[in-house]
Design a protein around this motif. Structure first.
Motif, PDB file in Angstrom:
ATOM      1  N   SER A  70      62.591  44.119  22.234  1.00 36.19           N
ATOM      2  CA  SER A  70      61.268  43.496  22.276  1.00 36.19           C
ATOM      3  C   SER A  70      60.317  44.281  23.173  1.00 36.19           C
ATOM      4  CB  SER A  70      61.385  42.061  22.799  1.00 36.19           C
ATOM      5  OG  SER A  70      61.758  42.070  24.175  1.00 36.19           O
ATOM      6  N   VAL A  71      59.045  43.908  23.127  1.00 33.14           N
ATOM      7  CA  VAL A  71      58.052  44.515  24.017  1.00 33.14           C
ATOM      8  C   VAL A  71      58.435  44.267  25.476  1.00 33.14           C
ATOM      9  CG1 VAL A  71      55.641  44.437  24.763  1.00 33.14           C
ATOM     10  CG2 VAL A  71      56.191  44.349  22.319  1.00 33.14           C
ATOM     11  N   GLY A  72      58.866  43.046  25.776  1.00 36.28           N
ATOM     12  CA  GLY A  72      59.268  42.724  27.142  1.00 36.28           C
ATOM     13  C   GLY A  72      60.453  43.541  27.616  1.00 36.28           C
ATOM     14  N   ASN A  73      61.376  43.814  26.709  1.00 38.51           N
ATOM     15  CA  ASN A  73      62.537  44.639  27.041  1.00 38.51           C
ATOM     16  C   ASN A  73      62.103  46.067  27.362  1.00 38.51           C
ATOM     17  OD1 ASN A  73      64.870  46.593  25.897  1.00 38.51           O
ATOM     18  ND2 ASN A  73      65.816  44.694  26.603  1.00 38.51           N
ATOM     19  N   LYS A  74      61.157  46.598  26.585  1.00 42.62           N
ATOM     20  CA  LYS A  74      60.645  47.946  26.852  1.00 42.62           C
ATOM     21  C   LYS A  74      59.934  47.999  28.198  1.00 42.62           C
ATOM     22  CE  LYS A  74      57.646  51.630  25.136  1.00 42.62           C
ATOM     23  NZ  LYS A  74      57.060  51.831  26.483  1.00 42.62           N
ATOM     24  N   LEU A  75      59.124  46.973  28.482  1.00 39.92           N
ATOM     25  CA  LEU A  75      58.426  46.935  29.769  1.00 39.92           C
ATOM     26  C   LEU A  75      59.420  46.890  30.927  1.00 39.92           C
ATOM     27  CD1 LEU A  75      55.521  44.431  28.966  1.00 39.92           C
ATOM     28  CD2 LEU A  75      55.328  46.904  29.329  1.00 39.92           C
TER      29      LEU A  75
END
Length: 472
Positions: A70-75
């Motif tokens: 997810s985007v949160g995982n990448k961040l």
């Protein structure tokens, strides 16, 4: 002007003495400081506030539960990599910018599942709350996407589950708790999954308050079955619900109403990183021996019902502790003889995928490594630290001895449900440090407010004690 000149002249000898003293002191640290002195220096530099700050950061809404891919995982991976760079860790040879990329499958929850009762005209009589009243379980060969409306069929005996029983056709079967485990593990139940029975779904009664049941609250399920096979044409939708809801659904069905189920999962491939930083060894004979400190940073993500899973204990706590161990060693300026590698694994929740990939594509000699994995540490409960392992090793014995010496309560447990397991499968000494806590596990309740920063600090002290004994 003259006053300043006199002050400088008086201060020069002090500067020279200070330079000579601290110069010699630093030199002694790098060459001959004993293990206890090294530990004292490292211990005095630990910041429990910094540990908690990083737990709060990784648990915040910005990262939305850090779901794999997810985007949160990448961040989160960017945050950890930036931290490694900021404190001066080296990006290992063979990867760029601290990230070891690999591909894996993930099970995406696209919208909130629906379980409700409808009458003959399709009017909603009662709708139940996802993760409070019920949950969806994506078993192997199950259906993970679609809408079903059907009558319920109560299973009071396993004998009714056979391909000759046409009463099962196009039904949603209701399975009471006393038959649940028997059916899920039984060969007879696997038989009815064939297209000839044409059962649409199964709802299992599950008592969260039953002391025999391990799960104490419903969670968003992301673990992938082995093999990862789903069947959206003939597969069943599997649901669990609490006893009061199960009885209510049964009563509605006995009154001629129907059950409506909707699930919206999808399976996809994602390219994601493990995040890895290195303190190279400073001894030509020892530098190829590695102490690996690891912790997974992925979690369950968003529940699609207005909540997300912060994952403060699981496992922002482990990652924040790993980060603090790395910072403490780097800022001490003490150079280890052995190499120390810090790995924030991805994909743990889907089945230890990131750590399994690392073991298959290692960035260090695995045969000369030991692994200490951090997973769920620092909860405010009074549970002891658990050394979770697959086999007795020298590493385990040392950690037990050092914990006893530092006054840390601990127990031992054998198992393979954390990132030590892939290493152990290759006979690499590895132990997970974990504090079991199931009351908020895998839920929106796993918040930083449940973390005891001083308890987490004690685990950091333990790891640094091991490092001071073995790396320098």
């Amino acid at each position: 002007m003259s006053f300043k000149n006199r002050s400088i002249k008086k201060f020069i000898p002090i500067l020279l003495l200070s330079f000579l003293f601290f110069g010699c002191y630093n030199k002694s640290i790098n060459t001959s400081t004993n293990e206890q002195q090294i530990f004292d220096i490292l211990e005095n530099n630990i910041s429990s506030d910094r540990i908690l700050d990083n737990i709060k950061e990784l648990s915040s809404k910005k990262y939305d539960g850090r779901f794999t891919g997810s985007v949160g995982n990448k961040l989160a991976s960017d945050f950890i990599a930036s931290y490694f760079k900021e404190i001066g860790l080296k990006s290992p040879d063979g990867i760029d910018d601290y990230k070891q990329y690999y591909q894996q499958s993930v099970l995406n929850l696209n919208s909130e599942p629906i379980l409700k009762i409808i009458d003959a005209n399709g009017k909603t009589l009662k709708q139940y709350k996802y993760l409070k009243d019920f949950s969806i379980i994506p078993y192997r060969n199950s259906r993970i996407n679609g809408t079903i409306s059907a009558n319920g069929f109560y299973i009071n005996d396993t004998d009714v589950l056979n391909e000759e029983n046409r009463s099962l056709t196009d039904k949603i079967i209701l399975v009471p708790e006393n038959l649940r485990n028997e059916l899920l593990s039984g060969y007879s139940f696997q038989n009815i999954l064939s297209s000839s029975t044409n059962i649409k779904a199964a709802i299992f009664e599950y008592d969260l308050n039953n002391p025999k049941n391990e799960v104490k609250h419903f969670t968003k399920n992301v673990s992938l079955p082995t093999p990862t096979v789903y069947d959206n044409e003939y597969g069943l939708i599997y649901t669990t619900c609490i006893p009061s809801v199960f009885k209510e659904i049964l009563n509605y069905c006995n009154s001629g109403n129907s059950i409506y189920l909707k699930v919206d999962y999808s399976l996809s491939k994602v390219k994601i990183p493990n995040v890895i930083g290195l303190i190279p060894g400073n001894d030509t004979e020892k530098e190829k021996e590695y102490i690996i400190i690891s912790a997974h940073f992925d979690h369950l993500g968003n529940n699609k019902n207005g909540t997300y899973n912060p994952g403060a204990l699981d496992n922002a706590s482990g990652v924040a502790s790993l980060m603090e161990i790395a910072r403490t060693i780097k800022e001490s300026k003490i150079k280890p003889k052995k190499s120390i590698m810090f790995i924030a694994f991805n994909g743990e929740e889907e089945g230890l995928v990131g750590s399994t990939y690392f073991v298959s594509s290692p960035l260090c000699p695995p045969e000369d490594s030991v692994v200490i994995n951090l997973d769920m540490i620092g909860h405010k409960n009074d549970n002891p630290l658990t050394f979770y392992y697959s086999r007795p090793t020298k590493l385990l014995k040392e950690l037990c001895n050092y914990a006893d010496l530092l006054g840390i309560k601990f127990i031992n447990d054998v198992g393979d449900r954390s990132d030590h397991a892939p290493f152990e499968s290759k006979d690499i000494q590895s132990v997970t440090c974990i504090e079991w806590e199931t009351s908020e596990y895998h839920s929106y309740l796993d918040t930083p407010g449940k973390i005891d920063k001083n308890d987490a600090k004690k685990v950091v002290e333990l790891i640094l004690y091991y490092i001071s004994k073995n790396a320098f």
